[in-house]
Design an enzyme around this catalytic site. Sequence first.
Site, PDB file in Angstrom:
ATOM      1  N   ASP A  42       1.475   4.709   1.455  1.00 58.96           N
ATOM      2  CA  ASP A  42       0.360   5.651   1.379  1.00 58.96           C
ATOM      3  C   ASP A  42      -0.003   6.297   2.707  1.00 58.96           C
ATOM      4  O   ASP A  42       0.052   5.489   3.766  1.00 58.96           O
ATOM      5  CB  ASP A  42      -0.797   4.768   1.070  1.00 58.96           C
ATOM      6  CG  ASP A  42      -2.035   5.776   0.315  1.00 58.96           C
ATOM      7  OD1 ASP A  42      -2.425   6.713   0.987  1.00 58.96           O
ATOM      8  OD2 ASP A  42      -2.620   5.511  -0.830  1.00 58.96           O
ATOM      9  N   SER A  93      -4.971   9.992  -2.904  1.00 60.07           N
ATOM     10  CA  SER A  93      -4.073   9.354  -3.346  1.00 60.07           C
ATOM     11  C   SER A  93      -4.157   9.196  -5.012  1.00 60.07           C
ATOM     12  O   SER A  93      -3.143   9.023  -5.535  1.00 60.07           O
ATOM     13  CB  SER A  93      -4.223   7.826  -2.964  1.00 60.07           C
ATOM     14  OG  SER A  93      -4.064   7.714  -1.470  1.00 60.07           O
ATOM     15  N   ASP A 145      -7.768   0.153  -6.776  1.00 59.50           N
ATOM     16  CA  ASP A 145      -7.649   1.240  -5.803  1.00 59.50           C
ATOM     17  C   ASP A 145      -6.721   2.611  -6.497  1.00 59.50           C
ATOM     18  O   ASP A 145      -6.000   2.396  -7.504  1.00 59.50           O
ATOM     19  CB  ASP A 145      -7.253   1.043  -4.310  1.00 59.50           C
ATOM     20  CG  ASP A 145      -7.637   2.071  -3.389  1.00 59.50           C
ATOM     21  OD1 ASP A 145      -8.820   2.545  -3.353  1.00 59.50           O
ATOM     22  OD2 ASP A 145      -6.856   2.401  -2.534  1.00 59.50           O
ATOM     23  N   THR A 147      -3.898   4.529  -6.116  1.00 56.88           N
ATOM     24  CA  THR A 147      -2.545   4.393  -6.222  1.00 56.88           C
ATOM     25  C   THR A 147      -2.456   3.376  -7.568  1.00 56.88           C
ATOM     26  O   THR A 147      -1.670   3.637  -8.340  1.00 56.88           O
ATOM     27  CB  THR A 147      -1.843   4.143  -4.928  1.00 56.88           C
ATOM     28  OG1 THR A 147      -2.248   4.937  -3.907  1.00 56.88           O
ATOM     29  CG2 THR A 147      -0.351   4.001  -5.031  1.00 56.88           C
ATOM     30  N   ARG A 158     -11.672   7.954  -9.039  1.00 59.99           N
ATOM     31  CA  ARG A 158     -11.261   6.781  -8.497  1.00 59.99           C
ATOM     32  C   ARG A 158     -12.390   5.813  -8.066  1.00 59.99           C
ATOM     33  O   ARG A 158     -12.455   4.890  -7.865  1.00 59.99           O
ATOM     34  CB  ARG A 158     -10.536   7.205  -7.137  1.00 59.99           C
ATOM     35  CG  ARG A 158     -11.256   7.879  -6.246  1.00 59.99           C
ATOM     36  CD  ARG A 158     -10.382   8.469  -5.059  1.00 59.99           C
ATOM     37  NE  ARG A 158      -9.923   7.083  -4.350  1.00 59.99           N
ATOM     38  CZ  ARG A 158      -9.047   7.453  -3.321  1.00 59.99           C
ATOM     39  NH1 ARG A 158      -8.458   8.442  -3.036  1.00 59.99           N
ATOM     40  NH2 ARG A 158      -8.629   6.234  -2.618  1.00 59.99           N
ATOM     41  N   GLU A 335       2.842  -0.778  -3.518  1.00 55.51           N
ATOM     42  CA  GLU A 335       2.098   0.193  -2.612  1.00 55.51           C
ATOM     43  C   GLU A 335       1.927  -0.605  -1.237  1.00 55.51           C
ATOM     44  O   GLU A 335       1.238  -1.657  -1.278  1.00 55.51           O
ATOM     45  CB  GLU A 335       0.692   0.683  -2.925  1.00 55.51           C
ATOM     46  CG  GLU A 335       0.155   1.761  -2.288  1.00 55.51           C
ATOM     47  CD  GLU A 335      -1.486   1.840  -2.192  1.00 55.51           C
ATOM     48  OE1 GLU A 335      -2.042   1.009  -3.016  1.00 55.51           O
ATOM     49  OE2 GLU A 335      -1.885   2.809  -1.731  1.00 55.51           O
ATOM     50  N   ASP A 340      -2.141   4.417   5.363  1.00 53.86           N
ATOM     51  CA  ASP A 340      -3.323   5.554   5.156  1.00 53.86           C
ATOM     52  C   ASP A 340      -4.400   5.007   5.642  1.00 53.86           C
ATOM     53  O   ASP A 340      -5.271   5.678   6.386  1.00 53.86           O
ATOM     54  CB  ASP A 340      -3.103   5.982   3.829  1.00 53.86           C
ATOM     55  CG  ASP A 340      -4.511   6.697   3.442  1.00 53.86           C
ATOM     56  OD1 ASP A 340      -4.670   7.900   3.600  1.00 53.86           O
ATOM     57  OD2 ASP A 340      -5.373   6.245   2.836  1.00 53.86           O
ATOM     58  N   LYS A 341      -5.043   3.833   5.278  1.00 49.81           N
ATOM     59  CA  LYS A 341      -6.396   3.646   5.493  1.00 49.81           C
ATOM     60  C   LYS A 341      -6.706   3.128   6.987  1.00 49.81           C
ATOM     61  O   LYS A 341      -7.484   3.508   7.622  1.00 49.81           O
ATOM     62  CB  LYS A 341      -6.613   2.257   4.634  1.00 49.81           C
ATOM     63  CG  LYS A 341      -6.677   2.381   2.947  1.00 49.81           C
ATOM     64  CD  LYS A 341      -7.180   1.367   2.381  1.00 49.81           C
ATOM     65  CE  LYS A 341      -6.997   1.418   0.786  1.00 49.81           C
ATOM     66  NZ  LYS A 341      -7.790   2.650   0.201  1.00 49.81           N
ATOM     67  N   HIS A 344      -6.823   6.602   8.471  1.00 52.11           N
ATOM     68  CA  HIS A 344      -8.170   7.347   8.506  1.00 52.11           C
ATOM     69  C   HIS A 344      -9.117   6.742   9.855  1.00 52.11           C
ATOM     70  O   HIS A 344     -10.193   7.275  10.229  1.00 52.11           O
ATOM     71  CB  HIS A 344      -8.745   6.662   7.285  1.00 52.11           C
ATOM     72  CG  HIS A 344      -8.331   7.561   6.089  1.00 52.11           C
ATOM     73  ND1 HIS A 344      -8.772   8.903   5.787  1.00 52.11           N
ATOM     74  CD2 HIS A 344      -7.800   7.100   4.901  1.00 52.11           C
ATOM     75  CE1 HIS A 344      -8.221   9.523   4.874  1.00 52.11           C
ATOM     76  NE2 HIS A 344      -7.735   8.451   4.065  1.00 52.11           N
ATOM     77  N   ASP A 382       2.411   9.195  -0.739  1.00 51.58           N
ATOM     78  CA  ASP A 382       1.796  10.142  -1.790  1.00 51.58           C
ATOM     79  C   ASP A 382       1.202  11.423  -1.034  1.00 51.58           C
ATOM     80  O   ASP A 382       0.897  12.348  -1.853  1.00 51.58           O
ATOM     81  CB  ASP A 382       0.619   9.234  -2.318  1.00 51.58           C
ATOM     82  CG  ASP A 382      -0.270   8.739  -1.305  1.00 51.58           C
ATOM     83  OD1 ASP A 382       0.175   8.510  -0.065  1.00 51.58           O
ATOM     84  OD2 ASP A 382      -1.318   7.738  -1.504  1.00 51.58           O
ATOM     85  N   HIS A 383       1.032  11.490   0.033  1.00 54.62           N
ATOM     86  CA  HIS A 383       0.387  12.425   1.094  1.00 54.62           C
ATOM     87  C   HIS A 383       0.540  12.326   2.423  1.00 54.62           C
ATOM     88  O   HIS A 383       0.815  10.982   2.967  1.00 54.62           O
ATOM     89  CB  HIS A 383      -0.948  12.877   0.611  1.00 54.62           C
ATOM     90  CG  HIS A 383      -2.096  11.578   1.060  1.00 54.62           C
ATOM     91  ND1 HIS A 383      -2.245  11.207   2.206  1.00 54.62           N
ATOM     92  CD2 HIS A 383      -2.476  10.805   0.115  1.00 54.62           C
ATOM     93  CE1 HIS A 383      -3.189   9.963   1.882  1.00 54.62           C
ATOM     94  NE2 HIS A 383      -3.138   9.775   0.800  1.00 54.62           N
ATOM     95  N   HIS A 430      -6.564  13.538   5.164  1.00 53.11           N
ATOM     96  CA  HIS A 430      -5.029  13.650   4.869  1.00 53.11           C
ATOM     97  C   HIS A 430      -4.605  14.969   5.460  1.00 53.11           C
ATOM     98  O   HIS A 430      -5.436  15.971   5.816  1.00 53.11           O
ATOM     99  CB  HIS A 430      -5.001  13.630   3.390  1.00 53.11           C
ATOM    100  CG  HIS A 430      -5.462  12.413   3.027  1.00 53.11           C
ATOM    101  ND1 HIS A 430      -6.020  12.249   1.509  1.00 53.11           N
ATOM    102  CD2 HIS A 430      -5.788  11.069   3.220  1.00 53.11           C
ATOM    103  CE1 HIS A 430      -6.257  10.859   1.269  1.00 53.11           C
ATOM    104  NE2 HIS A 430      -6.011  10.261   2.303  1.00 53.11           N
TER     105      HIS A 430
HETATM  106 ZN   LIG Z   1      -6.365   8.124   2.334  1.00 60.33          ZN
END
Ligand SMILES: [Zn+2]
Length: 468
Positions: A42, A93, A145, A147, A158, A335, A340-341, A344, A382-383, A430
């Site tokens: 992610d 995501s 979550d 994904t 989500r 995943e 990602d998290k 952030h 995913d991004h 993102h």
């Molecule tokens: Zn994110």
Amino acid sequence: MFIPAIKHTLQGALSVAVLMVSSASFVQAADEKRNVILIIGDGMDDQQITIARNYLKGANGRLLLDAMALRSTSHILTVEDAVSSSPVYVADSANSATSMATGQITSIGRIATSAGEDKDIITIAELAKAAGFSTGVVSSASVTDATPASFIAHVISRDCENPTRMSVAGDNPSWVNAELCKTDRVDNGGAGSIAQQIALGSTDVVLGGGMKHFQPRGADSDKTLLKMAQDNGYQLVTNAAELMSNKSSGKLLGLFSEHTMPTRLRGEDGRIAERPLPSLLYNISSDLGSVVLPESMRCEENPDYAGMTSIKQMTDAAIKHLSTKADRGFFLMVESASIDKASHKRNACGSIGELAQLEEALASAQKFAADHPNTLILVTADHGQAAQLIPNPKAGQAFYTPGHIARITTPEGQIMAINYATTEAHSEKHTGTNVPLFANIEGQGRVPSMVTQPEIFNIMSAYLGLIP
Ligand SMILES: [Zn+2]
């Protein structure tokens, strides 16, 4: 029926899919098992991969990812919910996992439902299950979550993770929009929350965090979702020892933390990226040459991770469980969620540790594929994410960033400067870059040099013979 309270739109799609599966069986020998392992990092863009490579392997080192047989690039597509012909250039995501799970472009926040119309879109896990494959999802996030959910559930948002999150009177975080979930509520004829759909579903293996989402009672039941899952045949495991010793061949639900699993690494003493001082934001007339940069730091083990089940352990258990079934093969999504998290939160070391975990899961997948050549391994993101590798500012050098900087001392003794500057707010954003798509040798002739993200669904479905 392979998922509960399925919407009529999905039933129609399933009928078509089953017909397609039947016709596809002519091109695949009945005794030839095939497997797909899709590994999603992610937020794992090339910045994240480069930062992790530098730290974990050194500037001249190579990750397992780097040695994969094929490397392509994936172009991410999402749209406005109200006007599905209008593109949006940065994804989340939910919509991006939906693209890979269904082959359809949808709007931000949606879980395997269509933009605007809110129709359920059948996923590759559901198609595979209906065609006689085993299916599994593994995530270091909550299994509810975005994904993992996009492969095994259908909701408008989500946010609709559990029955409490779908109640406007529920005790929910301020960012949850419970009103939006109304359409999926059981009392409105919907299939209920993501956790309820998982509990009542037929996915063979579901492993990750998110125990707290299974504690509420089912929307139409006096039982907790955990009890509903167990009554639906799921064996529950809650730690690595139980997972590794599990011999059951039935459905397996592993919930190893209350919500997202802690990252393996963190910055020294828990530090994250910090703002250089003084910056123009504090004093517009400050002398740029006098900027004080954050002290450099090493990465260290995160004490919260102690005793946690690793992504590798979950992947090994999932592969073992799915591959021993007497069926056509399996589809598994794994995943690594907190690249990602952690990004952030401007936690560079957190992201590095989670990319290391992804590498371990990839090693497990490759080990299995070495003995089972009819296994397609895809690894992608995913991004994009916020982190950017920038030159390490020298003392006295004019330097300005509107954001935060982490200065990581690598094992090579050099400083790697990582900038986060997508927002002033609490959480970084993102980004809209293409992301890498890697494949093992089975991807040869199947993975072109550039794909749109929904085409990843087509590649996987065709490999399993789910579409002609
Ligand atoms: Zn994110």
